[in-house]
Design a protein around this motif. Structure first.
Motif, PDB file in Angstrom:
ATOM      1  N   SER A  90     -64.943  74.794  -6.240  1.00  0.00           N
ATOM      2  CA  SER A  90     -65.227  74.224  -4.927  1.00  0.00           C
ATOM      3  C   SER A  90     -64.396  74.947  -3.879  1.00  0.00           C
ATOM      4  CB  SER A  90     -64.903  72.731  -4.927  1.00  0.00           C
ATOM      5  OG  SER A  90     -63.536  72.537  -5.211  1.00  0.00           O
ATOM      6  N   SER A 150     -53.051  67.612  -1.804  1.00  0.00           N
ATOM      7  CA  SER A 150     -53.371  66.196  -2.021  1.00  0.00           C
ATOM      8  C   SER A 150     -52.725  65.639  -3.292  1.00  0.00           C
ATOM      9  CB  SER A 150     -54.880  66.023  -2.131  1.00  0.00           C
ATOM     10  OG  SER A 150     -55.379  66.769  -3.213  1.00  0.00           O
ATOM     11  N   VAL A 151     -52.087  66.498  -4.092  1.00  0.00           N
ATOM     12  CA  VAL A 151     -51.523  66.087  -5.366  1.00  0.00           C
ATOM     13  C   VAL A 151     -50.019  65.829  -5.224  1.00  0.00           C
ATOM     14  CG1 VAL A 151     -51.056  66.818  -7.748  1.00  0.00           C
ATOM     15  CG2 VAL A 151     -53.254  67.344  -6.681  1.00  0.00           C
ATOM     16  N   GLU A 178     -53.291  74.554 -10.321  1.00  0.00           N
ATOM     17  CA  GLU A 178     -54.031  75.796 -10.528  1.00  0.00           C
ATOM     18  C   GLU A 178     -53.004  76.850 -10.905  1.00  0.00           C
ATOM     19  OE1 GLU A 178     -55.840  76.264  -6.714  1.00  0.00           O
ATOM     20  OE2 GLU A 178     -57.029  74.467  -6.945  1.00  0.00           O
ATOM     21  N   THR A 191     -57.122  72.823 -12.788  1.00  0.00           N
ATOM     22  CA  THR A 191     -57.397  71.392 -12.918  1.00  0.00           C
ATOM     23  C   THR A 191     -57.334  70.776 -11.529  1.00  0.00           C
ATOM     24  OG1 THR A 191     -55.084  70.718 -13.172  1.00  0.00           O
ATOM     25  CG2 THR A 191     -56.250  71.380 -15.188  1.00  0.00           C
ATOM     26  N   THR A 192     -57.566  69.490 -11.449  1.00  0.00           N
ATOM     27  CA  THR A 192     -57.468  68.805 -10.159  1.00  0.00           C
ATOM     28  C   THR A 192     -56.016  68.639  -9.728  1.00  0.00           C
ATOM     29  OG1 THR A 192     -57.519  66.671 -11.274  1.00  0.00           O
ATOM     30  CG2 THR A 192     -59.624  67.542 -10.461  1.00  0.00           C
ATOM     31  N   VAL A 193     -55.092  68.841 -10.659  1.00  0.00           N
ATOM     32  CA  VAL A 193     -53.674  68.629 -10.382  1.00  0.00           C
ATOM     33  C   VAL A 193     -52.925  69.941 -10.156  1.00  0.00           C
ATOM     34  CG1 VAL A 193     -51.543  67.645 -11.317  1.00  0.00           C
ATOM     35  CG2 VAL A 193     -53.712  66.527 -11.745  1.00  0.00           C
ATOM     36  N   ARG A 195     -61.343  78.115  -8.254  1.00  0.00           N
ATOM     37  CA  ARG A 195     -61.856  76.757  -8.213  1.00  0.00           C
ATOM     38  C   ARG A 195     -63.371  76.831  -8.159  1.00  0.00           C
ATOM     39  NH1 ARG A 195     -59.366  72.891  -3.578  1.00  0.00           N
ATOM     40  NH2 ARG A 195     -57.236  72.974  -4.340  1.00  0.00           N
TER      41      ARG A 195
END
Length: 119
Positions: free
Chosen positions: A61, A111-112, A88, A84-86, A59
Motif C-alpha cells: 500500500s 502509527s505504531v 518494515e 508487517t503492519t508493525v 509495502r
C-alpha cells in the motif's frame, strides 16, 4: 577499496521523486551502503525504474518500504526481509575484503507504538 565502509541512512519519503538527487549524493560522498526508509515503492514498481536500488522490501500500500543502495563491487546477500503492519525491515550480509558485516534497514510506521515493535 578502502578498509572502511561508509554508511548513510535517509528517510526519503518517495524514492521515485528523489532518485536523481540520491544518486548524485551517493557519488559525491563516496557512500558504500545507503539505507532508505519510506521509499513508498510497491511491488509493481520495477527496480530498473529506480536505477540505484539493489535491495528492497516494499509495502503493498501507499507509504513505507525500505531499500538500500550497495556500491558496485561490494558482495552482499539478503538474509531476511519482513514487512508487517508493525515493522518494515530487511537485513543483508556484506563482505568487504575478509570482513563480513550485517546491515539492516528498519522502519517503524508512525502509527505504531514504539513498544509494539519489540514484541
Amino acid at each position: 577499496m578502502s578498509r572502511h565502509l561508509k554508511f548513510m541512512s535517509f528517510n526519503v519519503r518517495s524514492t521515485q521523486f528523489g532518485s536523481l538527487f540520491l544518486k548524485e549524493y551517493v557519488v559525491d560522498c563516496a557512500v558504500d551502503i545507503l539505507g532508505l526508509s519510506e521509499t513508498w515503492l510497491t511491488p509493481d514498481v520495477d527496480t530498473s525504474s529506480v536505477s540505484m536500488l539493489f535491495v528492497r522490501a516494499d509495502r503493498n500500500s501507499r507509504g513505507g518500504g525500505v531499500a538500500s543502495y550497495v556500491r558496485n563491487g561490494i558482495a552482499f546477500k539478503i538474509l531476511h526481509s519482513n514487512i508487517t503492519t508493525v515493522l518494515e525491515a530487511y537485513w543483508i550480509s556484506v563482505k568487504v575484503n575478509t570482513r563480513k558485516y550485517c546491515v539492516g534497514v528498519v522502519h517503524r510506521p508512525p502509527s505504531v507504538n514504539v513498544h509494539d515493535c519489540f514484541h
